[in-house]
Design an enzyme around this catalytic site. Sequence first.
Site, PDB file in Angstrom:
ATOM      1  N   GLU A 167      -0.245  -0.750   5.672  1.00 51.21           N
ATOM      2  CA  GLU A 167       1.170  -0.148   6.808  1.00 51.21           C
ATOM      3  C   GLU A 167       0.734   0.943   7.236  1.00 51.21           C
ATOM      4  OE1 GLU A 167       4.997   1.697   7.342  1.00 51.21           O
ATOM      5  OE2 GLU A 167       4.202   1.976   6.157  1.00 51.21           O
ATOM      6  N   ASP A 202       0.770  -0.995   0.163  1.00 48.64           N
ATOM      7  CA  ASP A 202      -0.513  -0.046  -0.285  1.00 48.64           C
ATOM      8  C   ASP A 202       0.804   0.963   0.362  1.00 48.64           C
ATOM      9  OD1 ASP A 202       0.217  -0.840   2.814  1.00 48.64           O
ATOM     10  OD2 ASP A 202      -0.490   0.352   3.635  1.00 48.64           O
TER      11      ASP A 202
END
Length: 484
Positions: free
Chosen positions: A179, A108
């Site tokens: 994250e 991400d």
Amino acid sequence: VMSSSSSSSLEMEIFQYIDVHQNDFIEDLKEWVAVESDSVQPDLREEVVRMMALAADRLAALGATVHLVNLGSHQLPDGQDLPLPPVILGELGKHPQNPTVCFYGHVDVQPAKKEDGWNTDPYTLTEIDGVYLFIRNLYGRGATDNKGPVLAWINAVETFRALKLAMPVNFRFVIEGMEEAGSLGLEKLLEENQCFFSDVDYIVISDNLWLSKKKPALTYGSRGNACFFVECGSKDLHSGTFGGIIHEPLTDLIALLDSLVDPTGCIQIPGIYDSVAALTKEERKLYESIEFDLEEHKNNSGVKKFLFGTKEEILLHLWRYPSLSIHGIEGAFHEPGIKTVIPAKVIGKFSIRLVPHMDLLIVKQQVVEHLEGVFSKRNSPNKLKVSMPLGAKPWLADVNDLSYKAARRAIKTVFGEDPDFICDGSTIPIARMFQTITQKSVMMLPIGAADDGEHSQNEKISRHNYIEGTKLFAAFFLEISKLH
């Protein structure tokens, strides 16, 4: 065990393959960067899920067994439930003689828009010549944080397969898609899947940067972080009717915040430095050889001068000593113009970066006692409330661990020099989380350079770092299998 000459010819073969296929590896990165897997904005969650599927396919193509573990959903501040992207647990190889290395990465990214000041479209990987002709940069969101490093690791594994070489190590993969939004659900997943780590010897994280633009680094520690709220309150009043006859909450709060840190950056909370690990002579020596350009760091931050004048002092105060930062005041009037209200309830927000041997609960107690002491001297009838909504512990690895020895040798092989051993002044909860839950050795092995701009506009990884980083990972596999 291979002889050094056969191992170096094997390395040559591997490095040559990586050089020949570098454009393919860049095409792969282009495909991944094109996915707008921004985990911060809820309306892009489907793109994150699509990115997880792409990564899973890529691991399956290596021959790995891939489990996409469902984490359920989480609640947004507006009350709506949003599904969490799955986490990948991948396994490749179960050779009992081989060491097992687990790689953690995330796919991400931070939000990015062209109009934020990007020179190119953030989701189109764009190669541009650098100032020096030999440096070519690959610009795109996620290029260095963290899609580039994840792919470099996969490319390295793929190289062994393509050359039909025996895998020197067994691989485990933990790849997540949240994250940048705080790794929601990951800690619980790790705790519930401890058996996945039972045969893991080493955990490698490549989600940070070198300290220099050119010199490789190995990271062995990061500061923790304790976030505090300090609240003073009564009720909203008019400054004409009440100004001058009451104890104002904001005045109380400013006095409290002002008592925390002095103009030299020294934290004024009694006892706060008591448990900071003493600096050894050997450790201080490590700081001397580190490549760090003070002037460049000053220019990058746009400040006229730092609190300290030498490289060693700056790095010590970034890595080795705690720091306190004041972040803001909630409830105070902050819009343009004038509003003559005496705000009723104000909340000051500050945080303390913690270093090894500082204990979160002791720090909280010291902060509370200090603020209550300052407040009591003001004889104010307002209510004081101190809380610590968030606390992350510092992380420290053993630099004499086999994984660090192997990585150091691999860096020497690929880059021709020894790495700097560095810490990170910010908090890397992931390293601490893996170390605490799995009780395994954790190493941070960055391949990005200091000027990659991981969370800012024009994020990039250089072609050199991406391709040499791929070689570094391949060389690391060989070195760890030799040492093990």
